[in-house]
Design an enzyme around this catalytic site. Structure first.
Site, mmCIF file in Angstrom:
data_model
loop_
_atom_site.group_PDB
_atom_site.id
_atom_site.type_symbol
_atom_site.label_atom_id
_atom_site.label_comp_id
_atom_site.label_asym_id
_atom_site.label_seq_id
_atom_site.Cartn_x
_atom_site.Cartn_y
_atom_site.Cartn_z
ATOM 1 C CB SER A 200 -0.981 -0.001 1.174
ATOM 2 O OG SER A 200 -0.331 0.228 2.388
ATOM 3 C CG HIS B 124 9.839 1.302 12.067
ATOM 4 N ND1 HIS B 124 9.978 -0.066 11.997
ATOM 5 C CD2 HIS B 124 9.536 1.589 13.358
ATOM 6 C CE1 HIS B 124 9.771 -0.582 13.203
ATOM 7 N NE2 HIS B 124 9.507 0.403 14.043
HETATM 8 C C1 GRF Z 1 3.895 -0.795 6.777
HETATM 9 O O1 GRF Z 1 3.248 -0.640 8.003
HETATM 10 C C2 GRF Z 1 5.337 -0.409 6.884
HETATM 11 O O2 GRF Z 1 5.553 0.632 7.755
HETATM 12 C C3 GRF Z 1 5.967 -1.668 7.419
HETATM 13 O O3 GRF Z 1 5.288 -2.722 6.774
HETATM 14 C C4 GRF Z 1 3.989 -2.281 6.376
HETATM 15 C C5 GRF Z 1 3.898 -2.468 4.907
HETATM 16 O O4 GRF Z 1 2.627 -2.167 4.399
HETATM 17 N N1 GRF Z 1 7.405 -1.650 7.220
HETATM 18 P P1 GRF Z 1 2.436 -2.026 2.830
HETATM 19 O O5 GRF Z 1 3.019 -3.286 2.197
HETATM 20 O O6 GRF Z 1 3.120 -0.793 2.364
HETATM 21 O O7 GRF Z 1 0.945 -1.972 2.631
#
Ligand code: GRF
Length: 213
Positions: free
Chosen positions: A12, A104
């Site tokens: 996402s 993060h």
């Molecule tokens: C996000 O919460 C990011 O901060 C963490 O993993 C998740 C990934 O979500 N490192 P997406 O794949 O970008 O939807």
């Protein structure tokens, strides 16, 4: 400016970046998992994809070498980790230091590592958020570019918290990449990041909010 995005799953954050109006050419989205949902999303948005499957490599070093080869084919100015769930070797990180960034889901240096939302709830902290930072060899450490803070609400659970943090992730990641593309980020000698030309903001987030008097 040319960028590559590395993902492992949903994608996402990747999607928010690909859809944003920023002066960046996204050369390829690379996943270490062939079944990452984000690969399909990238393709549907007309962006090239590649898979470097970590399971096909004997160790971290071999995987990182294959990943670096795939990245370097595109000669990117910026490498964007967006939910990329592999620990990278120090050699790999050093190769891209100053031009590789990560998001993060916590306010670093608090809550590095996994399961941040559950750990935030267990700790009872009142403010949570997310961080975009330059990647250094140590995991979830590294010069901070931008953070967003949200209040932890009394009835929050892991899912509600994750959803509200994610909304902010999409905003701040787009902003960080735009700043990078505009050449407005400078890594200072002390390890902090200077952002050129930003407004001064002096509001406070107080959580729970104090009584109105
Ligand atoms: C996000 O919460 C990011 O901060 C963490 O993993 C998740 C990934 O979500 N490192 P997406 O794949 O970008 O939807």
């Amino acid at each position: 400016m040319k960028a590559v995005i590395l993902i492992s799953g949903r994608g996402s954050n990747m999607e928010a970046l690909l859809k944003a109006d920023i002066p960046v050419e996204f050369a390829v989205v690379i996943s270490n998992r062939p079944d990452a949902r984000g690969l399909e999303t990238a393709r549907s948005l007309g962006v090239a994809t590649a898979v470097v499957d970590h399971r096909g490599h004997a160790d971290r070093k071999a995987f990182d070498a294959a990943l670096a080869a795939e990245i370097d084919r595109h000669a990117p100015d910026l490498i964007i980790l967006a939910g990329f769930m592999r620990v990278l070797t120090a050699d790999f990180v050093r190769r891209y230091q100053g031009r590789m960034i990560n998001i993060h889901p916590a306010l670093l240096p608090a809550f590095p590592g996994l399961d941040t939302h559950a750990r935030v709830l267990a700790a009872g902290v009142r403010v949570h958020g997310c961080t975009v930072h330059f990647v250094t060899p140590e995991v979830d450490v590294g010069p901070i570019i931008i953070q967003a803070a949200i209040p932890v609400l009394a009835d929050d659970d892991e899912a509600s918290l994750a959803a509200r943090v994610l909304e902010q992730e999409h905003r701040v990641y787009v902003q960080a990449v735009r700043w990078f593309a505009e050449g407005r980020l400078t890594l200072r000698a002390d390890g902090s990041v200077a952002v050129a030309g930003v407004a001064r903001q002096v509001t406070a987030l107080i959580s729970p909010p104090p009584d109105a008097r």
